[in-house]
Design a protein around this motif. Sequence first.
Motif, PDB file in Angstrom:
ATOM      1  N   TRP A  11       0.888  -1.083  -0.021  1.00  0.00           N
ATOM      2  CA  TRP A  11       0.008  -0.019   0.133  1.00  0.00           C
ATOM      3  C   TRP A  11       0.953   1.186  -0.089  1.00  0.00           C
ATOM      4  N   TYR A  12       2.017   1.221   0.577  1.00  0.00           N
ATOM      5  CA  TYR A  12       2.729   2.531   0.697  1.00  0.00           C
ATOM      6  C   TYR A  12       3.578   2.786  -0.444  1.00  0.00           C
ATOM      7  N   ILE A  13       3.607   1.843  -1.591  1.00  0.00           N
ATOM      8  CA  ILE A  13       4.119   2.111  -3.000  1.00  0.00           C
ATOM      9  C   ILE A  13       2.721   2.677  -3.705  1.00  0.00           C
ATOM     10  N   ALA A  14       1.836   1.883  -3.747  1.00  0.00           N
ATOM     11  CA  ALA A  14       0.533   2.106  -4.518  1.00  0.00           C
ATOM     12  C   ALA A  14      -0.039   3.398  -4.073  1.00  0.00           C
ATOM     13  N   GLY A  15      -0.162   3.716  -2.987  1.00  0.00           N
ATOM     14  CA  GLY A  15      -0.816   4.747  -2.425  1.00  0.00           C
ATOM     15  C   GLY A  15      -0.335   5.977  -2.880  1.00  0.00           C
ATOM     16  N   PRO A  16       0.756   6.268  -2.604  1.00  0.00           N
ATOM     17  CA  PRO A  16       1.389   7.767  -3.285  1.00  0.00           C
ATOM     18  C   PRO A  16       1.439   7.846  -4.937  1.00  0.00           C
ATOM     19  N   LEU A  17       1.265   6.661  -5.467  1.00  0.00           N
ATOM     20  CA  LEU A  17       1.296   6.688  -6.867  1.00  0.00           C
ATOM     21  C   LEU A  17      -0.052   6.926  -7.566  1.00  0.00           C
TER      22      LEU A  17
END
Lengths: 188, 137
Positions: A11-17
């Motif tokens: 989630w912490y990679i996908a969320g910002p993107l």
Amino acid sequence: MIEILSKPWPWYIAGPLIGLTVPALLLLGNKTFGISSSMRHVCAACLPANIPYFKYDWKKEIWNLVFVAGILIGGYLAVICLQNPNEIIVNETLKTELAGYGITDFSNALIPSDIVSWENLLSFKGLFMIVFGGFLIGFGTRYAGGCTSGHSIMGLSALSLTSLIATICFMAGGFLAANVILPFILSF
Amino acid sequence: MKLIKFLITGIVFGIVMAKSEAISWYRIQEMFRFQAFHMYGIIGVAVVMGALGVWLIKKYHIRDYSGNPIAFYPKDKSVIRYLVGGTIFGMGWALSGACPGPMVVNIGYGYFAMAIVFFFAIVGTYLYGLIKDKLPH
């Protein structure tokens, strides 16, 4: 590299993107992030039938349809280039609950083939979940003036109070359907 | 050619949605049953990132790609439509396990049966357009 990217992204990679889509569309073309309005444009383009809600120049909103076409291609590229070789990891409590309804096939990866399939169109629960479910999405999103992207991401990013109300109701409706209606429907 | 930037933004969005499994029926069910943090993490961080972007654009009066000031369109100020429409949408989201973005990603991913959900979402959109003036907003 491909091996790492093929694993599910946290989630912490996908969320910002996903969040970056908001300023990206604003900066690239002064456009407001939103996906469900594309369905209105489809109606306006295909069958306006003198309905005032569909009588507007949808060609001015063509960027939105192109954006959605990109999303479709993105899904295709994700499965062609970066498909996860392993079976999806599903919460054990959910697995047990689903097993009680006869949903045990997790090999189809992201979506249970016991539910979302052409064959299921002929059964009551399939009809209810995919036909009626889809209908509620289209009707509700236009009624509420936006979906998860337009309200929960774009609207909340712009600190809109009405988008917060909409988001709370999305969650309330989803909570009700997932915990009360769905167990009832799936038990058929 | 002016449109290609939107196509590329869409492609990136689609890949991220697919790879984070935000398009998965299971992830949506886990979210509505409070069985996993994953979806809350994605949406929460996305909002923080989006809000930061909007804040910076407003604070520094950043202009778009063609040099125009960036416009924000406030949503309708009423409440009923968000309460009723929002709840209806939320129910559809949980029942089908996808909202409009993930539906499209799923079709691209090869789950063609998702096209049925998408088709009936368009039917729902159409019906709304048809009876809009009779509904409380």
